[in-house]
Scaffold this active site. Structure first.
Site, PDB file in Angstrom:
ATOM      1  N   GLU A 107      -0.475   1.976  -5.142  1.00  0.00           N
ATOM      2  CA  GLU A 107      -0.257   3.403  -4.878  1.00  0.00           C
ATOM      3  C   GLU A 107      -1.354   4.269  -5.490  1.00  0.00           C
ATOM      4  O   GLU A 107      -1.186   5.480  -5.643  1.00  0.00           O
ATOM      5  CB  GLU A 107       1.152   3.835  -5.296  1.00  0.00           C
ATOM      6  CG  GLU A 107       1.502   3.680  -6.750  1.00  0.00           C
ATOM      7  CD  GLU A 107       1.045   4.872  -7.593  1.00  0.00           C
ATOM      8  OE1 GLU A 107       1.702   5.905  -7.572  1.00  0.00           O
ATOM      9  OE2 GLU A 107       0.019   4.718  -8.283  1.00  0.00           O
ATOM     10  N   TRP A 108      -2.529   3.649  -5.787  1.00  0.00           N
ATOM     11  CA  TRP A 108      -3.768   4.331  -6.126  1.00  0.00           C
ATOM     12  C   TRP A 108      -3.728   5.075  -7.456  1.00  0.00           C
ATOM     13  O   TRP A 108      -4.578   5.927  -7.723  1.00  0.00           O
ATOM     14  CB  TRP A 108      -4.187   5.298  -5.011  1.00  0.00           C
ATOM     15  CG  TRP A 108      -4.057   4.764  -3.633  1.00  0.00           C
ATOM     16  CD1 TRP A 108      -4.427   3.526  -3.186  1.00  0.00           C
ATOM     17  CD2 TRP A 108      -3.498   5.448  -2.509  1.00  0.00           C
ATOM     18  NE1 TRP A 108      -4.140   3.394  -1.857  1.00  0.00           N
ATOM     19  CE2 TRP A 108      -3.573   4.556  -1.407  1.00  0.00           C
ATOM     20  CE3 TRP A 108      -2.957   6.719  -2.315  1.00  0.00           C
ATOM     21  CZ2 TRP A 108      -3.113   4.899  -0.141  1.00  0.00           C
ATOM     22  CZ3 TRP A 108      -2.512   7.058  -1.046  1.00  0.00           C
ATOM     23  CH2 TRP A 108      -2.586   6.159   0.020  1.00  0.00           C
ATOM     24  N   GLY A 109      -2.739   4.806  -8.299  1.00  0.00           N
ATOM     25  CA  GLY A 109      -2.666   5.486  -9.584  1.00  0.00           C
ATOM     26  C   GLY A 109      -2.164   6.911  -9.514  1.00  0.00           C
ATOM     27  O   GLY A 109      -2.200   7.634 -10.518  1.00  0.00           O
ATOM     28  N   GLU A 110      -1.669   7.341  -8.350  1.00  0.00           N
ATOM     29  CA  GLU A 110      -1.276   8.743  -8.175  1.00  0.00           C
ATOM     30  C   GLU A 110      -0.072   9.141  -9.025  1.00  0.00           C
ATOM     31  O   GLU A 110       0.052  10.290  -9.439  1.00  0.00           O
ATOM     32  CB  GLU A 110      -0.967   9.019  -6.705  1.00  0.00           C
ATOM     33  CG  GLU A 110      -2.202   9.032  -5.834  1.00  0.00           C
ATOM     34  CD  GLU A 110      -1.944   9.637  -4.471  1.00  0.00           C
ATOM     35  OE1 GLU A 110      -0.774   9.663  -4.041  1.00  0.00           O
ATOM     36  OE2 GLU A 110      -2.913  10.075  -3.840  1.00  0.00           O
ATOM     37  N   ASP A 150       0.820  -1.208   0.000  1.00  0.00           N
ATOM     38  CA  ASP A 150       0.000   0.000   0.000  1.00  0.00           C
ATOM     39  C   ASP A 150       0.861   1.268   0.000  1.00  0.00           C
ATOM     40  O   ASP A 150       2.091   1.202  -0.145  1.00  0.00           O
ATOM     41  CB  ASP A 150      -0.957  -0.041   1.194  1.00  0.00           C
ATOM     42  CG  ASP A 150      -2.321   0.569   0.884  1.00  0.00           C
ATOM     43  OD1 ASP A 150      -2.430   1.389  -0.032  1.00  0.00           O
ATOM     44  OD2 ASP A 150      -3.294   0.214   1.597  1.00  0.00           O
ATOM     45  N   ASP A 184      -9.565   3.512  -3.798  1.00  0.00           N
ATOM     46  CA  ASP A 184     -10.332   2.360  -3.331  1.00  0.00           C
ATOM     47  C   ASP A 184     -11.742   2.335  -3.911  1.00  0.00           C
ATOM     48  O   ASP A 184     -12.413   3.365  -3.997  1.00  0.00           O
ATOM     49  CB  ASP A 184     -10.444   2.377  -1.808  1.00  0.00           C
ATOM     50  CG  ASP A 184      -9.132   2.057  -1.118  1.00  0.00           C
ATOM     51  OD1 ASP A 184      -8.138   1.807  -1.815  1.00  0.00           O
ATOM     52  OD2 ASP A 184      -9.108   2.065   0.133  1.00  0.00           O
TER      53      ASP A 184
END
Length: 678
Positions: free
Chosen positions: A214-217, A181, A236
């Site tokens: 890493e949420w696509g950041e 994460d 998420d």
């Protein structure tokens, strides 16, 4: 838009609700991440993760979506899921990984700096659980964060600065999969952090699938193929139609980045968690499979319904996801919320998803040629949810229910005509009818096949007590290729029928030239409506035709609240409190029946104060199919803005809130003092 990469997470709720990391822009009807506006280059040669794993998208289970950090996430649950995988045939269907998410560890490392399993949740330790799972012929996954602490409210030990020792611990325990994460990362460069853990896993010598979260950041689709086996492209997911739809739209344009051993990951499945209908869950499962996404079950299988198991164990749909060619499906069209997405398959066939984003049944069509198949005399068409095979001359069309997906597998086939011809069942218009009054409706049954349909009949049925009368022919002796049986109907709900949505069913029966009997049907919705009162009034007091919302339900006279119904607060914009209106969360659409009798809609609109300084949205008012009024992007720093629209003559008024172009995180929007004049 959330900025978690350099700040600690103070609550687990922020992790659960922070959905969209990348902004959305709309191009030619397709919502595209702001990061993906330029073409996505395919990974460079040799960029595939060097571990040689996940040559098809990983399949398995992760507990987070159903349990979060609840006490029932424990050793007993994990073992029980492994048992269910075997007992219910999920293992045989391809599900392999039983993955632990956050909250498995103690709050502090031991004196030697080692991670410690929570002794209450995992009294026998992680290795014992791994041994149990392995004994079932399955594999175990684990979770940590590329930061000093993980994402839950307490903040358990993260791996930043401990990568090699933690990776070795995981290997010693028998872990087969790591979800890594992004919380509490202290601002360290993402590629650097994820590269270090890649090297640490490789140093153990154990094959461990590496999931970068890493949420696509930081646009991982551009650099992560040489590091991990999969990378999250979004924030998420949550168990709502709006969340699933937004994430799907972000992931679809990234198809060139995916392939064997390196996959776009639009997050775990919500199928079976209860926030969507079974139709919507079939769409969720279909589209994740067409996108070659990892299929990680997020429902608590100990409590799952038979319908949930039916969806999750559909091996024909799973085969689309697991195709060894490893192509992600590409968007062919998306006009008006009618999506066509095609995926090239290893055997030369195409999987074609006809997906209906809208709240009404829609005709969606394409051709075998548009899907990439060569010109042929005939094609076989396999419906992967109905499990039937038909022949077609090349047309691919269906009336798709609201929020539904028809998933087809299509192949050029000279022997296709041994199957009965495909027919398309269509309905012209979706009836809006007042109780005791009559609405006209037209249906058609069209032969799409290379061969004729013979002895064709059409029947339309409604709820008990409804009067459905044909006004033209309901039978045809023969329908050659491309010909249709068209029937006009009069539909009348009984006087006193309550306002609401009711099902109508169109059924066609016919025979193939060889005499095989065929029956096909499609379900669509009729709306019994109530004319607005003379003079109009507050729209929140009137019945809604339909509503969809990014998080939680649309709330009447309170803010959105973001979770269960009734969890909102007084509508408040810039410190001003309003007694009446709607509280929504982008992306949101709410429809009302105006019946052609109203003239204006007015409101005070803005971002609700309940999310502090976060959120940016835009408001639109539509009269039937025409945008009648809109705002620019509004933020929490702005006072309420007046919005007025001329809706004269419109049968339906639609209220839309979009995300303002930067993702839907914290986009709580208020339609305050929302009035219609009639």
């Amino acid at each position: 838009m959330r900025h978690l990469s350099s700040h600690p997470i103070s609550t687990s709720r922020r992790r659960v609700i922070g959905v969209l990391a990348a902004g959305l822009l709309c191009t030619a009807g397709v919502a595209v991440p702001a990061a993906a506006q330029s073409p996505v280059p395919p990974p460079a040669a040799g960029a595939q993760a060097a571990n040689g794993l996940a040559l098809t998208p990983p399949m398995g289970f992760n507990n987070w979506n159903s349990t979060h950090c609840r006490a029932d996430f424990n050793e007993s649950m994990v073992k029980g899921i492994a048992d269910i995988f075997v007992e219910k045939g999920l293992k045989d269907a391809g599900y392999e990984y039983v993955n632990l998410d956050d909250c498995w560890a103690k709050p502090e490392r031991d004196a030697d700096g080692k991670l410690q399993p929570d002794p209450v949740r995992f009294p026998d330790g992680i290795k014992a659980v791994a041994d149990y799972v392995h004994a079932k012929g399955l594999k175990l996954g684990i979770y940590t964060s590329a930061g000093t602490r993980t994402c839950d409210s307490v903040g358990l030990p993260g791996a930043l600065g401990h990568e090699f020792s933690d990776a070795q611990q995981f290997a010693d325990w028998g872990v087969d999969y790591l979800k890594y994460d992004n919380c509490n990362n202290q601002g360290v460069d993402a590629k650097e952090r994820y590269t270090t853990m890649r090297d640490a896993l490789a140093a153990t010598g154990r094959p461990i699938v590496y999931s970068i979260c890493e949420w696509g950041e930081n646009k991982p689709w551009e650099w992560a193929a040489g590091l991990g086996n999969l990378w999250r492209t979004t924030g998420d997911i949550n168990d709502s139609w709006g969340s699933m739809l937004s994430i799907m739209k972000q992931n679809l344009p990234l198809a060139p980045a995916a392939g064997p051993g390196h996959w776009n990951d639009p997050d775990m499945l919500e199928v079976g968690n209860g926030g969507m209908t079974d139709t919507e869950y079939r769409t969720h499962f279909s589209m994740w499979s067409v996108m070659a996404a990892p299929l990680l079950i997020g429902a608590d299988l100990r409590r799952a319904t038979p319908e949930t198991f039916d969806i999750l164990s559909n091996e024909e749909v799973i085969a689309v996801d697991q195709d060894p060619l490893g192509k992600q499906g590409v968007v062919l069209s998306s006009d008006g919320g009618r999506w066509v997405v095609a995926k090239e398959m290893g055997d030369g066939s195409r999987a074609v998803a006809l997906f209906n984003e809208t709240g009404e049944a829609q005709r969606i069509s394409t051709t075998a040629g548009a899907a990439g198949l060569p010109k042929a005399s005939a094609y076989t068409v396999r419906d992967l949810w109905e499990h039937i095979t038909r022949n077609t001359a090349g047309g691919l069309s269906a009336t798709v229910p609201a929020h539904g997906t028809v998933l087809l597998r299509v192949a050029a086939d000279s022997d296709a005509t041994t199957h009965p011809p495909a027919v398309e069942l269509a309905v012209a218009g979706s009836p809006l009818v007042e109780a005791g009054r009559t609405a006209p409706l037209t249906t058609s049954v069209t032969d799409l096949g290379r061969t004729s349909a013979v002895r064709v009949s059409a029947a339309l049925t409604g709820p008990s007590g409804w009067r459905v009368k044909a006004g033209s022919a309901t039978t045809a002796t023969v329908l050659p290729t491309g010909r249709a049986l068209t029937t006009r109907w009069q539909v009348t709900p009984p006087a006193g029928t309550a306002a609401g949505t009711y099902d109508l069913t169109l059924t066609a029966q016919y025979r193939s030239p060889a005499g095989e009997r065929v029956r096909s049907s499609v379900l669509f919705r009729a709306h019994v409506v109530v004319a607005p009162p003379a003079g109009g009034g507050q729209l929140s007091d009137l019945p809604q035709l339909s509503a969809s919302n990014g998080y939680g339900p649309v709330e009447k006279d309170t803010s959105n609240g973001e979770s269960a119904a009734g969890d909102g607060k007084p509508l408040t914009i810039g410190g001003q409190v309003y007694a009446k209106g709607l509280g929504v969360h982008a992306d949101s659409t709410v429809e009302y029946y105006a019946g052609g009798a109203c003239s204006t809609v007015t409101a005070q609109v803005g971002v609700d104060d309940e999310k502090g300084d976060k959120g940016s949205v835009a408001f639109e008012i539509w009269a039937d199919g025409t945008k009648a009024a809109s705002t620019g992007v509004l933020t929490n720093a702005m006072a309420a803005q007046p919005l007025s629209a001329d809706v004269s003559g419109a049968r339906v008024v639609r209220l839309v809130v979009t995300d303002g172009g930067d993702g839907v995180d914290s986009d709580h929007a208020d339609w305050a003092d929302l009035r219609i004049t009639c």
